[in-house]
Design a protein around this motif. Structure first.
Motif, PDB file in Angstrom:
ATOM      1  N   PHE A  11      10.862  -0.413   0.095  1.00  0.00           N
ATOM      2  CA  PHE A  11      10.898  -1.830   0.433  1.00  0.00           C
ATOM      3  C   PHE A  11       9.558  -2.494   0.123  1.00  0.00           C
ATOM      4  O   PHE A  11       9.501  -3.590  -0.439  1.00  0.00           O
ATOM      5  N   CYS A  12       8.471  -1.821   0.483  1.00  0.00           N
ATOM      6  CA  CYS A  12       7.136  -2.373   0.240  1.00  0.00           C
ATOM      7  C   CYS A  12       6.819  -2.462  -1.248  1.00  0.00           C
ATOM      8  O   CYS A  12       6.255  -3.459  -1.711  1.00  0.00           O
ATOM      9  N   ALA A  13       7.179  -1.429  -2.006  1.00  0.00           N
ATOM     10  CA  ALA A  13       6.936  -1.463  -3.456  1.00  0.00           C
ATOM     11  C   ALA A  13       7.706  -2.610  -4.095  1.00  0.00           C
ATOM     12  O   ALA A  13       7.156  -3.371  -4.905  1.00  0.00           O
ATOM     13  N   GLN A  14       8.961  -2.757  -3.723  1.00  0.00           N
ATOM     14  CA  GLN A  14       9.777  -3.841  -4.278  1.00  0.00           C
ATOM     15  C   GLN A  14       9.243  -5.197  -3.829  1.00  0.00           C
ATOM     16  O   GLN A  14       9.191  -6.145  -4.608  1.00  0.00           O
ATOM     17  N   GLY A  15       8.841  -5.284  -2.575  1.00  0.00           N
ATOM     18  CA  GLY A  15       8.296  -6.537  -2.056  1.00  0.00           C
ATOM     19  C   GLY A  15       7.025  -6.969  -2.752  1.00  0.00           C
ATOM     20  O   GLY A  15       6.786  -8.158  -2.947  1.00  0.00           O
ATOM     21  N   ALA A  16       6.204  -6.006  -3.149  1.00  0.00           N
ATOM     22  CA  ALA A  16       4.989  -6.328  -3.912  1.00  0.00           C
ATOM     23  C   ALA A  16       5.363  -6.867  -5.282  1.00  0.00           C
ATOM     24  O   ALA A  16       4.828  -7.889  -5.733  1.00  0.00           O
ATOM     25  N   LEU A  17       6.274  -6.179  -5.962  1.00  0.00           N
ATOM     26  CA  LEU A  17       6.654  -6.576  -7.325  1.00  0.00           C
ATOM     27  C   LEU A  17       7.314  -7.950  -7.374  1.00  0.00           C
ATOM     28  O   LEU A  17       7.098  -8.710  -8.314  1.00  0.00           O
ATOM     29  N   THR A  18       8.113  -8.269  -6.361  1.00  0.00           N
ATOM     30  CA  THR A  18       8.821  -9.555  -6.356  1.00  0.00           C
ATOM     31  C   THR A  18       8.012 -10.673  -5.716  1.00  0.00           C
ATOM     32  O   THR A  18       8.378 -11.838  -5.831  1.00  0.00           O
ATOM     33  N   GLY A  19       6.958 -10.315  -5.010  1.00  0.00           N
ATOM     34  CA  GLY A  19       6.163 -11.314  -4.309  1.00  0.00           C
ATOM     35  C   GLY A  19       6.710 -11.644  -2.928  1.00  0.00           C
ATOM     36  O   GLY A  19       6.221 -12.556  -2.264  1.00  0.00           O
ATOM     37  N   ALA A  20       7.708 -10.899  -2.469  1.00  0.00           N
ATOM     38  CA  ALA A  20       8.304 -11.152  -1.156  1.00  0.00           C
ATOM     39  C   ALA A  20       7.385 -10.731  -0.013  1.00  0.00           C
ATOM     40  O   ALA A  20       7.523 -11.233   1.101  1.00  0.00           O
ATOM     41  N   LEU A  21       6.450  -9.811  -0.288  1.00  0.00           N
ATOM     42  CA  LEU A  21       5.524  -9.328   0.740  1.00  0.00           C
ATOM     43  C   LEU A  21       4.083  -9.491   0.268  1.00  0.00           C
ATOM     44  O   LEU A  21       3.777  -9.263  -0.902  1.00  0.00           O
ATOM     45  N   THR A  22       3.207  -9.840   1.193  1.00  0.00           N
ATOM     46  CA  THR A  22       1.780  -9.926   0.888  1.00  0.00           C
ATOM     47  C   THR A  22       1.133  -8.561   1.141  1.00  0.00           C
ATOM     48  O   THR A  22       1.709  -7.701   1.812  1.00  0.00           O
ATOM     49  N   PHE A  23      -0.071  -8.383   0.636  1.00  0.00           N
ATOM     50  CA  PHE A  23      -0.795  -7.144   0.867  1.00  0.00           C
ATOM     51  C   PHE A  23      -0.955  -6.837   2.364  1.00  0.00           C
ATOM     52  O   PHE A  23      -0.650  -5.724   2.791  1.00  0.00           O
ATOM     53  N   PRO A  24      -1.382  -7.812   3.190  1.00  0.00           N
ATOM     54  CA  PRO A  24      -1.492  -7.505   4.621  1.00  0.00           C
ATOM     55  C   PRO A  24      -0.147  -7.093   5.244  1.00  0.00           C
ATOM     56  O   PRO A  24      -0.112  -6.206   6.108  1.00  0.00           O
ATOM     57  N   GLU A  25       0.937  -7.713   4.821  1.00  0.00           N
ATOM     58  CA  GLU A  25       2.259  -7.334   5.344  1.00  0.00           C
ATOM     59  C   GLU A  25       2.614  -5.903   4.932  1.00  0.00           C
ATOM     60  O   GLU A  25       3.127  -5.118   5.737  1.00  0.00           O
ATOM     61  N   ILE A  26       2.331  -5.575   3.684  1.00  0.00           N
ATOM     62  CA  ILE A  26       2.620  -4.228   3.183  1.00  0.00           C
ATOM     63  C   ILE A  26       1.813  -3.186   3.944  1.00  0.00           C
ATOM     64  O   ILE A  26       2.357  -2.187   4.416  1.00  0.00           O
ATOM     65  N   VAL A  27       0.527  -3.427   4.085  1.00  0.00           N
ATOM     66  CA  VAL A  27      -0.332  -2.482   4.802  1.00  0.00           C
ATOM     67  C   VAL A  27       0.150  -2.312   6.241  1.00  0.00           C
ATOM     68  O   VAL A  27       0.189  -1.196   6.764  1.00  0.00           O
ATOM     69  N   GLY A  28       0.545  -3.388   6.883  1.00  0.00           N
ATOM     70  CA  GLY A  28       1.040  -3.313   8.253  1.00  0.00           C
ATOM     71  C   GLY A  28       2.294  -2.468   8.369  1.00  0.00           C
ATOM     72  O   GLY A  28       2.397  -1.601   9.243  1.00  0.00           O
ATOM     73  N   LYS A  29       3.247  -2.697   7.482  1.00  0.00           N
ATOM     74  CA  LYS A  29       4.505  -1.929   7.501  1.00  0.00           C
ATOM     75  C   LYS A  29       4.254  -0.449   7.218  1.00  0.00           C
ATOM     76  O   LYS A  29       4.832   0.426   7.860  1.00  0.00           O
ATOM     77  N   SER A  84      -6.060 -12.922  -5.361  1.00  0.00           N
ATOM     78  CA  SER A  84      -4.932 -12.433  -4.552  1.00  0.00           C
ATOM     79  C   SER A  84      -5.095 -12.846  -3.097  1.00  0.00           C
ATOM     80  O   SER A  84      -4.141 -13.311  -2.466  1.00  0.00           O
ATOM     81  N   GLN A  85      -6.300 -12.680  -2.582  1.00  0.00           N
ATOM     82  CA  GLN A  85      -6.546 -13.026  -1.179  1.00  0.00           C
ATOM     83  C   GLN A  85      -6.329 -14.512  -0.926  1.00  0.00           C
ATOM     84  O   GLN A  85      -5.936 -14.896   0.175  1.00  0.00           O
ATOM     85  N   ARG A  86      -6.555 -15.334  -1.932  1.00  0.00           N
ATOM     86  CA  ARG A  86      -6.338 -16.779  -1.800  1.00  0.00           C
ATOM     87  C   ARG A  86      -4.899 -17.176  -2.153  1.00  0.00           C
ATOM     88  O   ARG A  86      -4.559 -18.350  -2.105  1.00  0.00           O
ATOM     89  N   GLY A  87      -4.074 -16.208  -2.553  1.00  0.00           N
ATOM     90  CA  GLY A  87      -2.683 -16.492  -2.905  1.00  0.00           C
ATOM     91  C   GLY A  87      -2.522 -17.249  -4.208  1.00  0.00           C
ATOM     92  O   GLY A  87      -1.551 -17.982  -4.388  1.00  0.00           O
ATOM     93  N   GLU A  88      -3.450 -17.049  -5.135  1.00  0.00           N
ATOM     94  CA  GLU A  88      -3.456 -17.816  -6.383  1.00  0.00           C
ATOM     95  C   GLU A  88      -2.666 -17.178  -7.523  1.00  0.00           C
ATOM     96  O   GLU A  88      -2.525 -17.796  -8.578  1.00  0.00           O
ATOM     97  N   HIS A  89      -2.192 -15.961  -7.355  1.00  0.00           N
ATOM     98  CA  HIS A  89      -1.385 -15.331  -8.402  1.00  0.00           C
ATOM     99  C   HIS A  89      -0.483 -14.266  -7.785  1.00  0.00           C
ATOM    100  O   HIS A  89      -0.632 -13.899  -6.621  1.00  0.00           O
ATOM    101  N   SER A  90       0.436 -13.787  -8.589  1.00  0.00           N
ATOM    102  CA  SER A  90       1.382 -12.764  -8.131  1.00  0.00           C
ATOM    103  C   SER A  90       0.770 -11.368  -8.272  1.00  0.00           C
ATOM    104  O   SER A  90      -0.260 -11.189  -8.927  1.00  0.00           O
ATOM    105  N   TYR A  91       1.462 -10.393  -7.696  1.00  0.00           N
ATOM    106  CA  TYR A  91       1.023  -9.006  -7.850  1.00  0.00           C
ATOM    107  C   TYR A  91       1.071  -8.585  -9.317  1.00  0.00           C
ATOM    108  O   TYR A  91       0.183  -7.883  -9.798  1.00  0.00           O
ATOM    109  N   LEU A  92       2.080  -9.038 -10.047  1.00  0.00           N
ATOM    110  CA  LEU A  92       2.156  -8.703 -11.476  1.00  0.00           C
ATOM    111  C   LEU A  92       0.988  -9.305 -12.241  1.00  0.00           C
ATOM    112  O   LEU A  92       0.431  -8.665 -13.144  1.00  0.00           O
TER     113      LEU A  92
END
Length: 133
Positions: A11-29, A84-92
């Motif tokens: 879920f976290c890997a897919q969320g990163a690729l699609t932009g559905a999850l942020t890095f802090p959300e991924i780390v938390g999960k 990334s921290q400022r939300g200026e681009h996607s994970y890709l």
């Protein structure tokens, strides 16, 4: 890894690729389900997630096959992290930019609260989680 942990890392890997999850959300999960670190390997296009006991799960992370720069630029990696921290681009976009900066992958040390980016010749750059010293 148990079934719930495998579902979480996928879920976290897919969320990163699609932009559905942020890095802090991924780390938390990941932290909540017992993952202590993970390794993103750009060359193999996969992420390996590790439990404290060394058990691991590999998840395919298809991303564009951009060319990795030969010279490692810690400054360019740091700039991509800041964007990334400022939300200026996607994970890709982050992957593309860090690859152009000569990065071949990174380790996220959840328990150590840092990310270590590395190049093909062993050069590296460390970024601490924003709330860590």
């Amino acid at each position: 890894m148990n079934t719930d942990q495998i579902r979480t890392v996928e879920f976290c890997a897919q969320g990163a690729l699609t932009g559905a999850l942020t890095f802090p959300e991924i780390v938390g999960k990941l932290s909540q389900c017992g993952i202590e670190r993970y390794h993103a390997d750009y060359s193999r296009r996969e992420i390996t997630y590790y439990l404290e006991d060394g058990d691991s799960q590999v998840v395919s992370t298809p991303h564009p096959l951009d060319v990795t720069g030969f010279e490692f630029s810690a400054a360019d990696v740091a700039a991509a992290v800041q964007e990334s921290q400022r939300g200026e681009h996607s994970y890709l976009d982050f992957i593309r930019k860090t690859m152009a900066a000569g990065c071949v992958g990174y380790f996220v040390q959840i328990t150590g609260r840092r990310v270590i980016y590395f190049g093909r010749d062993g050069d590296f750059h460390i970024e601490y989680f924003p709330d860590a010293p």
